[in-house]
Design an enzyme around this catalytic site. Sequence first.
Site, PDB file in Angstrom:
ATOM      1  CD  GLU A 118     -13.350 -15.149 -40.418  1.00 45.34           C
ATOM      2  OE1 GLU A 118     -14.491 -14.806 -39.817  1.00 45.34           O
ATOM      3  OE2 GLU A 118     -12.779 -16.134 -40.237  1.00 45.34           O
ATOM      4  CB  CYS A 131      -3.659 -19.138 -43.488  1.00 48.25           C
ATOM      5  SG  CYS A 131      -4.837 -20.422 -42.802  1.00 48.25           S
ATOM      6  CB  CYS A 142     -12.529 -31.050 -36.656  1.00 45.99           C
ATOM      7  SG  CYS A 142     -11.197 -31.888 -38.365  1.00 45.99           S
TER       8      CYS A 142
END
Length: 403
Positions: A118, A131, A142
């Site tokens: 993505e 991004c 995380c």
Amino acid sequence: MTRVIEMTPPSSAPAEAALPSLVGLDREKLGRALETAGVAERERRMRVNQLWHWIYLRGATSFDEMTNVSKHLRTRLAEVLSLARPEIVVEQVSQDGTRKWLLRMPADTPGEKPHEIECVYIPEKDRGTLCVSSQVGCTLNCSFCHTGTQRLVRNLTAAEIVAQVMVARDRLGDYPGRERAVGPGLPTEGDRLVTNIVFMGMGEPLYAYDSVAEAIEILSDGDGLGLGKRRITVSTSGIVPEIERLGREVGPMLAISLHAVRDELRDVLVPINKKYPIEELIEACRTYPPASNAKRITFEYVMLKGVNDSPADAKALVKLLEGVPAKINLIPFNPWPGTQYECSDWETIERFSDIVFRAGYASPVRTPRGRDILAACGQLKSETEKLSARERLALRAMAAAAE
């Protein structure tokens, strides 16, 4: 209004072998591709420059557009090469104008299942930030990050990273002479829609160092995409040995995914901290070659209710960054299915920000963007199975409910 556009229908049939694409290649690899197409060595450099111009400056999608290339060569190139981009599987457009693309990369080997990633476009009045992802999946785990729940498959190539930018510019009409996209939230100032690149998508960029470094050189080339290195930011969770190398060899802006000021907490939130603890990470930032008051390092700090958002945490953060040319980006936590965390209350975030600001640091609170399409920070996750037929229907229902 949220829009979901399924660009290609799901299929279990294996894709036909595609011609190698020139999109995303650097000059050396373009030259090698031309060699395979039979272009003589004496004219190869000229042809590379022509292709570079048409691919990266003009956004050509067909060799026929290349009017200063002979018809004979255009025909030959089309026989053995292509200008194909990654396949767009789904495009989602948020109510705030944020756009998210699920992209399908060609399979590594014939008959293998293709991989999907993505990337997200975040528009503002005077800029548009893309991004991009650097890996298929992630290995860092995380605990507050949705992407971290997806297993690591492989690093992306430099060409696959650059191709994300090409796809975004294609969809936005962000090339000279193209019809620009219109819609809520898109930039109204300047002559470009994609002005900034952040390596904050899927994966840890410094674990894909070679691909990321090569991609940045292509993206920043003034004769092509022309995105200066001050407009390219690499965000890392703290792969300390590669930070100095990145600054010395490449020199982009740097962002650190920090999120805690104590090792015992960061060990939980960002487990790579067990290998590279906070003290080592901050020292690497202190000595990052490009760092200066004009090129400050961004420290990203997600605001987790009752976890890392106390006034004591804010004061410890200020003390930790003493002497580092820094700005602090406070990120309201973006929820995702199954998470154990909640976003801090707005009053808590404001109190935290005030403490940091009074200490002399810029401390903007990042406005959550694209939450309705799971495009906000920490929400990306794109296994093929995630978008099953049932879930595609659910996305459409969500979009209809938002209208």
